[in-house]
Design an enzyme around this catalytic site. Structure first.
Site, PDB file in Angstrom:
ATOM      1  N   ASN A 154     -10.193  -0.029   0.219  1.00 42.58           N
ATOM      2  CA  ASN A 154      -8.729   0.051   0.226  1.00 42.58           C
ATOM      3  C   ASN A 154      -8.215  -0.564  -1.088  1.00 42.58           C
ATOM      4  O   ASN A 154      -8.324  -1.772  -1.294  1.00 42.58           O
ATOM      5  CB  ASN A 154      -8.193  -0.717   1.440  1.00 42.58           C
ATOM      6  CG  ASN A 154      -6.676  -0.690   1.528  1.00 42.58           C
ATOM      7  OD1 ASN A 154      -5.995  -0.317   0.572  1.00 42.58           O
ATOM      8  ND2 ASN A 154      -6.150  -1.089   2.670  1.00 42.58           N
TER       9      ASN A 154
ATOM     10  N   CYS B 238       0.813  -1.228   0.000  1.00 45.36           N
ATOM     11  CA  CYS B 238       0.000   0.000   0.000  1.00 45.36           C
ATOM     12  C   CYS B 238       0.847   1.279   0.000  1.00 45.36           C
ATOM     13  O   CYS B 238       0.311   2.373  -0.152  1.00 45.36           O
ATOM     14  CB  CYS B 238      -0.972  -0.006   1.169  1.00 45.36           C
ATOM     15  SG  CYS B 238      -2.039  -1.443   1.174  1.00 45.36           S
TER      16      CYS B 238
ATOM     17  N   HIS C 230      -2.979   7.264   2.312  1.00 43.56           N
ATOM     18  CA  HIS C 230      -3.464   5.951   1.876  1.00 43.56           C
ATOM     19  C   HIS C 230      -4.841   5.716   2.485  1.00 43.56           C
ATOM     20  O   HIS C 230      -5.064   5.952   3.670  1.00 43.56           O
ATOM     21  CB  HIS C 230      -2.488   4.860   2.319  1.00 43.56           C
ATOM     22  CG  HIS C 230      -3.022   3.491   2.110  1.00 43.56           C
ATOM     23  ND1 HIS C 230      -3.552   3.083   0.899  1.00 43.56           N
ATOM     24  CD2 HIS C 230      -3.146   2.429   2.947  1.00 43.56           C
ATOM     25  CE1 HIS C 230      -3.957   1.831   1.008  1.00 43.56           C
ATOM     26  NE2 HIS C 230      -3.733   1.405   2.248  1.00 43.56           N
TER      27      HIS C 230
HETATM   28  C1  LIG Z   1      -9.915  -4.471  10.317  1.00 46.11           C
HETATM   29  C2  LIG Z   1     -10.577  -3.406  11.174  1.00 46.11           C
HETATM   30  C3  LIG Z   1     -11.601  -2.666  10.341  1.00 46.11           C
HETATM   31  C4  LIG Z   1     -11.291  -4.095  12.337  1.00 46.11           C
HETATM   32  O1  LIG Z   1     -11.922  -3.111  13.131  1.00 46.11           O
HETATM   33  P1  LIG Z   1     -11.814  -3.149  14.718  1.00 46.11           P
HETATM   34  O2  LIG Z   1     -12.614  -2.065  15.221  1.00 46.11           O
HETATM   35  O3  LIG Z   1     -10.345  -3.182  15.044  1.00 46.11           O
HETATM   36  O4  LIG Z   1     -12.495  -4.510  15.020  1.00 46.11           O
HETATM   37  P2  LIG Z   1     -11.900  -5.724  15.835  1.00 46.11           P
HETATM   38  O5  LIG Z   1     -10.816  -6.396  15.075  1.00 46.11           O
HETATM   39  O6  LIG Z   1     -11.629  -5.244  17.236  1.00 46.11           O
HETATM   40  O7  LIG Z   1     -13.162  -6.669  15.864  1.00 46.11           O
HETATM   41  C5  LIG Z   1     -14.313  -6.340  16.618  1.00 46.11           C
HETATM   42  C6  LIG Z   1     -15.324  -7.421  16.413  1.00 46.11           C
HETATM   43  O8  LIG Z   1     -15.864  -7.319  15.088  1.00 46.11           O
HETATM   44  C7  LIG Z   1     -15.789  -8.585  14.454  1.00 46.11           C
HETATM   45  N1  LIG Z   1     -15.641  -8.389  13.025  1.00 46.11           N
HETATM   46  C8  LIG Z   1     -14.513  -8.317  12.291  1.00 46.11           C
HETATM   47  N2  LIG Z   1     -14.815  -8.161  11.001  1.00 46.11           N
HETATM   48  C9  LIG Z   1     -16.157  -8.093  10.904  1.00 46.11           C
HETATM   49  C10 LIG Z   1     -17.058  -7.930   9.846  1.00 46.11           C
HETATM   50  N3  LIG Z   1     -16.665  -7.777   8.576  1.00 46.11           N
HETATM   51  N4  LIG Z   1     -18.374  -7.887  10.139  1.00 46.11           N
HETATM   52  C11 LIG Z   1     -18.835  -8.035  11.383  1.00 46.11           C
HETATM   53  N5  LIG Z   1     -18.020  -8.219  12.447  1.00 46.11           N
HETATM   54  C12 LIG Z   1     -16.691  -8.246  12.206  1.00 46.11           C
HETATM   55  C13 LIG Z   1     -14.600  -9.266  15.077  1.00 46.11           C
HETATM   56  O9  LIG Z   1     -14.690 -10.665  14.924  1.00 46.11           O
HETATM   57  C14 LIG Z   1     -14.748  -8.837  16.523  1.00 46.11           C
HETATM   58  O10 LIG Z   1     -15.712  -9.644  17.146  1.00 46.11           O
HETATM   59  P3  LIG Z   1     -15.514 -10.135  18.655  1.00 46.11           P
HETATM   60  O11 LIG Z   1     -15.462  -8.857  19.467  1.00 46.11           O
HETATM   61  O12 LIG Z   1     -16.715 -10.959  18.888  1.00 46.11           O
HETATM   62  O13 LIG Z   1     -14.231 -10.898  18.674  1.00 46.11           O
HETATM   63  C15 LIG Z   1      -9.541  -2.409  11.741  1.00 46.11           C
HETATM   64  O14 LIG Z   1      -8.741  -3.048  12.687  1.00 46.11           O
HETATM   65  C16 LIG Z   1      -8.680  -1.825  10.687  1.00 46.11           C
HETATM   66  O15 LIG Z   1      -9.118  -1.061   9.866  1.00 46.11           O
HETATM   67  N6  LIG Z   1      -7.380  -2.149  10.704  1.00 46.11           N
HETATM   68  C17 LIG Z   1      -6.443  -1.647   9.753  1.00 46.11           C
HETATM   69  C18 LIG Z   1      -6.683  -2.305   8.446  1.00 46.11           C
HETATM   70  C19 LIG Z   1      -5.870  -1.709   7.369  1.00 46.11           C
HETATM   71  O16 LIG Z   1      -5.748  -0.525   7.319  1.00 46.11           O
HETATM   72  N7  LIG Z   1      -5.305  -2.554   6.527  1.00 46.11           N
HETATM   73  C20 LIG Z   1      -4.574  -2.195   5.400  1.00 46.11           C
HETATM   74  C21 LIG Z   1      -3.389  -1.383   5.737  1.00 46.11           C
HETATM   75  S1  LIG Z   1      -2.567  -1.019   4.309  1.00 46.11           S
END
Ligand SMILES: CC(C)(COP(=O)(O)OP(=O)(O)OC[C@H]1O[C@@H](n2cnc3c(N)ncnc32)[C@H](O)[C@@H]1OP(=O)(O)O)[C@@H](O)C(=O)NCCC(=O)NCCS
Length: 325
Positions: free
Chosen positions: A282, A119, A252
Site C-alpha cells: 500500500n 490514500c 487504491h
Molecule cells: C490489516 C488486515 C490485513 C488484517 O487482516 P484481518 O484478516 O482483518 O486480520 P485480523 O485483524 O482479524 O487479525 C487476525 C489475526 O492475525 C493477527 N495478525 C495481525 N497482523 C499480523 C501479521 N502481520 N502477522 C501475523 N499475524 C497477524 C492478529 O493479531 C489476529 O490474531 P488473533 O486472532 O490471535 O487476535 C486487514 O484488516 C486489512 O487489510 N484492513 C484494511 C487495511 C487497509 O486497507 N488500510 C489502508 C487503507 S487506506
C-alpha cells in the site's frame, strides 16, 4: 475554456530496494515481532514492497515520475502550468513537496501546491486539476502521488508495518476538446478520523503525540469495501454511464481482498480490476497512479478505454474519477 481535461502521459518511480515478505519477516523476527510471509500474502495479497533508504526522498521519486509522465506526453517542464502533489509524507513541513519538485524540474511557469487526503490524495488532486483546467485557469497540470510511508511505520506493530511501501506515480493532464475525464465525485467524513491516523506533530522543537501510523484494520476494511462500491455506482448514475461500458477499475491498492470484494459488489469480472498491491504494497496516494502506469506499460489499458480510478483512506476520505484514456 475547454470542456475536458485528458491524460496524455503517465510515469512512475520506485525506491531502489525491493523487500520481499521473507526479508521483512526476518528483519521483524530480529526485533521479536512475529509474522510470516505466508500470513502477509494470504491476508493481503502483498508479496513485496519497495522501501526508501535514508538518502532517498519523496521529492526525488516524485520528480522522476513526473519527468516520465511529461516524456510520455511529449511535453517538457517548461510547458507545465500547474503541479499538484498528493502526499501525507512530505520531506519537510514546508515549503511543499510540490514546490520542491517544481524547482527540481525547472518548471518555472507552474503554480505548485500539495494536497493531503492520505490514500485518496491522488483522486482528490486529479479532481482539483481537472476543475482548474476546465475553468480555464491553467492549460495543463502534472498530478503526482508520492509517498514515503515507511517513515511512519512502527516496526514493532505487525498489524500495520507489513502493509505499506514507498513510491510515486504521476500523470500529465491537458485541456482537450474530447474526453478525457468524464466525471469526479469526492467524499469526506471527519467523524471517522480515529480508525486510521498519525496524530503526532512537531511543537517546540519536539514530536508531541504519536508519530506512527495507527489503524483499526477491520474497521478500515469494512468501510473501504462499502464506500468504494457506493462511490462507483453514484458516479455512474450521475453520468448515466453503464457498468458494462467500464473497461478497467484502478482502485487504491490496500489489500487484494478489498479489491475482490469491490469487484464482486460491482459485478465486475476480476480480470477488469488492475491489481499491483502484490508488487508495491500500500503506497497510499501513490498507489493509483503507480497501478495506472503499470497497466499502461503492460498494454492492458489502452487509448479509448473507460477507466475508473478510486481512492479511499484516512480522514476518512474517498472518491472516484472516471476517465476515457
Ligand atoms: C490489516 C488486515 C490485513 C488484517 O487482516 P484481518 O484478516 O482483518 O486480520 P485480523 O485483524 O482479524 O487479525 C487476525 C489475526 O492475525 C493477527 N495478525 C495481525 N497482523 C499480523 C501479521 N502481520 N502477522 C501475523 N499475524 C497477524 C492478529 O493479531 C489476529 O490474531 P488473533 O486472532 O490471535 O487476535 C486487514 O484488516 C486489512 O487489510 N484492513 C484494511 C487495511 C487497509 O486497507 N488500510 C489502508 C487503507 S487506506
Amino acid at each position: 475554456m475547454s470542456p475536458y481535461s485528458a491524460i496524455l502521459g503517465t510515469g512512475a518511480s520506485l525506491p531502489r530496494r525491493a523487500v520481499s515478505n521473507q526479508e521483512l519477516t526476518l528483519f521483524l523476527a530480529e526485533k521479536g515481532v512475529e509474522t510470516s510471509a505466508e500470513w502477509i500474502e494470504t491476508r493481503t495479497g502483498i508479496r513485496q514492497r519497495y522501501l526508501c533508504d535514508p538518502d532517498e526522498t519523496n521529492c526525488e521519486m516524485a520528480s522522476k515520475a513526473a519527468l516520465q509522465a511529461l516524456q510520455a506526453a511529449g511535453a517538457t517542464p517548461l510547458d507545465v502550468e500547474l503541479i499538484i502533489l498528493a502526499t501525507s509524507t512530505p520531506d519537510q513541513v514546508f515549503p511543499s513537496t510540490a514546490c520542491a519538485v517544481q524547482a527540481e524540474l525547472g518548471a518555472h511557469k507552474a503554480i505548485a501546491f500539495d494536497i493531503q487526503a492520505v490514500c485518496s490524495g491522488f483522486v482528490y488532486a486529479l479532481t482539483v486539476a481537472d476543475s482548474m483546467i476546465r475553468a480555464g485557469q491553467v492549460n495543463n497540470a502534472l498530478v503526482i502521488g508520492s509517498e514515503v510511508f515507511s517513515r511512519l511505520m512502527d516496526w514493532n506493530d505487525r498489524t500495520t508495518c507489513v502493509l505499506f511501501g514507498d513510491g510515486a506515480g504521476a500523470v500529465y493532464l491537458k485541456a482537450s476538446s474530447e474526453p478525457g475525464i468524464l466525471g469526479c465525485k469526492l467524499h469526506s467524513d471527519g467523524n471517522m478520523g480515529s480508525i486510521l491516523n498519525t496524530t503526532g506533530r512537531i511543537e517546540g522543537g519536539r514530536i508531541v503525540g504519536d508519530p506512527f501510523l495507527r489503524m483499526d484494520g477491520q474497521a478500515v476494511f469494512r468501510q473501504a469495501v462499502s464506500v468504494l462500491g457506493n462511490s462507483a455506482l453514484e458516479l455512474f448514475e450521475s453520468l448515466n454511464f453503464k457498468l458494462e461500458d467500464l473497461d478497467f477499475l484502478v482502485p487504491h491498492q490496500a489489500n487484494v481482498r478489498i479489491l475482490n470484494s469491490v469487484a464482486k459488489k460491482l459485478k465486475l469480472p476480476e480480470d477488469r480490476v488492475i491489481v499491483t498491491v502484490g508488487m508495491h504494497g500500500n503506497t497510499s496516494a501513490a498507489s493509483v497512479p503507480l497501478a495506472l502506469n503499470h497497466a499502461i506499460v503492460q498494454k492492458q489499458i489502452k487509448k479509448g478505454h473507460n477507466v475508473l480510478l478510486q481512492g479511499v483512506g484516512g480522514g476518512f476520505t474517498w472518491g472516484s474519477v472516471l476517465v476515457r484514456m
